[in-house]
Enzyme design. Sequence first.
Site, mmCIF file in Angstrom:
data_model
loop_
_atom_site.group_PDB
_atom_site.id
_atom_site.type_symbol
_atom_site.label_atom_id
_atom_site.label_comp_id
_atom_site.label_asym_id
_atom_site.label_seq_id
_atom_site.Cartn_x
_atom_site.Cartn_y
_atom_site.Cartn_z
ATOM 1 N N SER A 65 -43.370 21.320 6.757
ATOM 2 C CA SER A 65 -42.783 22.052 5.636
ATOM 3 C C SER A 65 -41.760 23.089 6.064
ATOM 4 O O SER A 65 -40.991 23.575 5.250
ATOM 5 C CB SER A 65 -43.894 22.732 4.824
ATOM 6 O OG SER A 65 -44.553 23.695 5.620
ATOM 7 N N ARG A 66 -41.757 23.438 7.357
ATOM 8 C CA ARG A 66 -40.792 24.477 7.792
ATOM 9 C C ARG A 66 -40.434 24.283 9.275
ATOM 10 O O ARG A 66 -41.007 23.428 9.961
ATOM 11 C CB ARG A 66 -41.356 25.875 7.566
ATOM 12 C CG ARG A 66 -42.524 26.202 8.472
ATOM 13 C CD ARG A 66 -43.039 27.589 8.200
ATOM 14 N NE ARG A 66 -43.572 28.193 9.419
ATOM 15 C CZ ARG A 66 -44.143 29.375 9.476
ATOM 16 N NH1 ARG A 66 -44.242 30.112 8.403
ATOM 17 N NH2 ARG A 66 -44.588 29.850 10.631
ATOM 18 N N ASN B 224 -46.395 17.893 15.271
ATOM 19 C CA ASN B 224 -45.539 19.071 15.423
ATOM 20 C C ASN B 224 -46.261 20.382 15.093
ATOM 21 O O ASN B 224 -45.904 21.430 15.637
ATOM 22 C CB ASN B 224 -44.310 18.896 14.509
ATOM 23 C CG ASN B 224 -43.586 20.199 14.276
ATOM 24 O OD1 ASN B 224 -42.866 20.678 15.143
ATOM 25 N ND2 ASN B 224 -43.799 20.811 13.113
ATOM 26 N N SER C 141 -44.110 22.049 24.796
ATOM 27 C CA SER C 141 -43.309 23.258 25.004
ATOM 28 C C SER C 141 -42.921 23.359 26.474
ATOM 29 O O SER C 141 -43.628 22.843 27.346
ATOM 30 C CB SER C 141 -44.138 24.494 24.633
ATOM 31 O OG SER C 141 -43.501 25.681 25.085
ATOM 32 N N TYR D 187 -51.596 29.524 24.794
ATOM 33 C CA TYR D 187 -50.559 28.648 24.225
ATOM 34 C C TYR D 187 -50.059 27.675 25.291
ATOM 35 O O TYR D 187 -49.989 26.462 25.065
ATOM 36 C CB TYR D 187 -49.419 29.506 23.682
ATOM 37 C CG TYR D 187 -48.266 28.707 23.096
ATOM 38 C CD1 TYR D 187 -48.367 28.137 21.829
ATOM 39 C CD2 TYR D 187 -47.088 28.516 23.808
ATOM 40 C CE1 TYR D 187 -47.324 27.409 21.286
ATOM 41 C CE2 TYR D 187 -46.034 27.791 23.279
ATOM 42 C CZ TYR D 187 -46.153 27.234 22.013
ATOM 43 O OH TYR D 187 -45.124 26.497 21.484
HETATM 44 P P1 NAD Z 1 -43.383 27.279 12.629
HETATM 45 O O1 NAD Z 1 -44.374 28.394 12.695
HETATM 46 O O2 NAD Z 1 -42.169 27.438 11.815
HETATM 47 O O3 NAD Z 1 -44.105 25.929 12.188
HETATM 48 C C1 NAD Z 1 -45.386 25.603 12.597
HETATM 49 C C2 NAD Z 1 -45.925 24.566 11.650
HETATM 50 O O4 NAD Z 1 -47.301 24.303 12.004
HETATM 51 C C3 NAD Z 1 -45.908 25.039 10.206
HETATM 52 O O5 NAD Z 1 -45.402 24.035 9.371
HETATM 53 C C4 NAD Z 1 -47.360 25.318 9.900
HETATM 54 O O6 NAD Z 1 -47.717 25.029 8.555
HETATM 55 C C5 NAD Z 1 -48.079 24.339 10.841
HETATM 56 N N1 NAD Z 1 -49.420 24.851 11.097
HETATM 57 C C6 NAD Z 1 -49.753 25.997 11.748
HETATM 58 N N2 NAD Z 1 -51.089 26.182 11.673
HETATM 59 C C7 NAD Z 1 -51.589 25.149 10.957
HETATM 60 C C8 NAD Z 1 -52.893 24.798 10.515
HETATM 61 N N3 NAD Z 1 -53.966 25.570 10.775
HETATM 62 N N4 NAD Z 1 -53.039 23.682 9.783
HETATM 63 C C9 NAD Z 1 -51.982 22.922 9.479
HETATM 64 N N5 NAD Z 1 -50.731 23.187 9.866
HETATM 65 C C10 NAD Z 1 -50.538 24.303 10.594
HETATM 66 O O7 NAD Z 1 -43.026 26.987 14.148
HETATM 67 P P2 NAD Z 1 -42.053 25.935 14.854
HETATM 68 O O8 NAD Z 1 -41.269 26.706 15.817
HETATM 69 O O9 NAD Z 1 -41.374 25.069 13.868
HETATM 70 O O10 NAD Z 1 -43.136 25.101 15.697
HETATM 71 C C11 NAD Z 1 -43.296 23.705 15.601
HETATM 72 C C12 NAD Z 1 -43.846 23.202 16.922
HETATM 73 O O11 NAD Z 1 -42.906 23.450 17.958
HETATM 74 C C13 NAD Z 1 -45.146 23.889 17.354
HETATM 75 O O12 NAD Z 1 -46.021 22.936 17.919
HETATM 76 C C14 NAD Z 1 -44.672 24.856 18.410
HETATM 77 O O13 NAD Z 1 -45.681 25.173 19.342
HETATM 78 C C15 NAD Z 1 -43.537 24.067 19.045
HETATM 79 N N6 NAD Z 1 -42.578 24.879 19.783
HETATM 80 C C16 NAD Z 1 -41.900 25.888 19.165
HETATM 81 C C17 NAD Z 1 -41.005 26.644 19.911
HETATM 82 C C18 NAD Z 1 -40.228 27.791 19.305
HETATM 83 O O14 NAD Z 1 -39.616 28.566 20.043
HETATM 84 N N7 NAD Z 1 -40.155 27.933 17.991
HETATM 85 C C19 NAD Z 1 -40.822 26.371 21.268
HETATM 86 C C20 NAD Z 1 -41.524 25.317 21.858
HETATM 87 C C21 NAD Z 1 -42.406 24.585 21.098
#
Ligand code: NAD
Length: 251
Positions: A15-16, A89, A144, A158
């Site tokens: 969703s985001r 994701n 990551s 993490y």
């Molecule tokens: P974000 O916080 O925008 O999105 C995280 C998503 O995970 C959201 O849609 C949220 O609803 C879902 N989520 C979290 N807890 C949940 C739960 N209990 N039940 C169901 N859904 C849940 O973050 P993002 O940056 O878009 O992260 C997406 C992925 O990318 C993650 O796995 C994150 O670890 C990874 N990541 C992010 C980065 C960064 O810098 N943003 C870097 C490396 C990896």
Amino acid sequence: MLNLTGKVILVTGGSRGIGAATARTLAGAGAQVIVHYGRNAAEAQALVTELGHDRAVALGADLSRPGAAAPLFREAAAWQGRLDVLVNNAGVAPSVTVDDPLDAWTATWAQTLQVNLVALADLCREAIVAFRAQGGGTIINVASRAAFRGDNPNAMHYAASKGGVIALTRSIARGYAKDNILAYAVAPGWVRTDMAEGYLREHAQEIAREIPLGDVVPPEEVANTVAFLASGLARHMTGATLDLNGASYVR
Ligand code: NAD
């Protein structure tokens, strides 16, 4: 442009952030997408409306709750009668250090491993069983840079969860290639999303300095990478992890 017409794809945390960018890219390339969300049904529904109801559907499940993953997978597969690709994701990155109280440390490790690794493994388990029965499928796990480089002292849990994701992905690739099941990981460095927003704001200069390309990763580039892996254009890459970090950590 990649053509994903005919593929049905579940994107968790769709969703985001990276998930929403991925859902948009996959749907734009012709796939039908299940946009999974944790809590924010309105956000997920708005994205489904944007993508079109023939192309997308929203499904909620709290992945911090043990046992929530299996019903999510089955509901997602029921939408079009099958799933071709699972994109894991959804993830969390709460902060805790050795200087916090033990109960905060224990709860944070448990929550992070549950959402980032155990729920992801449960979804992989459902996918393997379903994909084996239908003659194949693809799993793409969002890990990551921290899985390889390690993370800061407030995010050791993490990094450990993402290291587990890499080991799991490689094991699936090795174990189930014979069933035409492909498994990949993507490993982004900093990506500009809500998860990273606060840290990126506070440490903008320091982060820019450590990235030779000069900026954090746009979520759309992670989405493009996922779409490429989902396309089946590089099947023999199964087991691989694709890094996106602007050369901040070249392995
Ligand atoms: P974000 O916080 O925008 O999105 C995280 C998503 O995970 C959201 O849609 C949220 O609803 C879902 N989520 C979290 N807890 C949940 C739960 N209990 N039940 C169901 N859904 C849940 O973050 P993002 O940056 O878009 O992260 C997406 C992925 O990318 C993650 O796995 C994150 O670890 C990874 N990541 C992010 C980065 C960064 O810098 N943003 C870097 C490396 C990896």
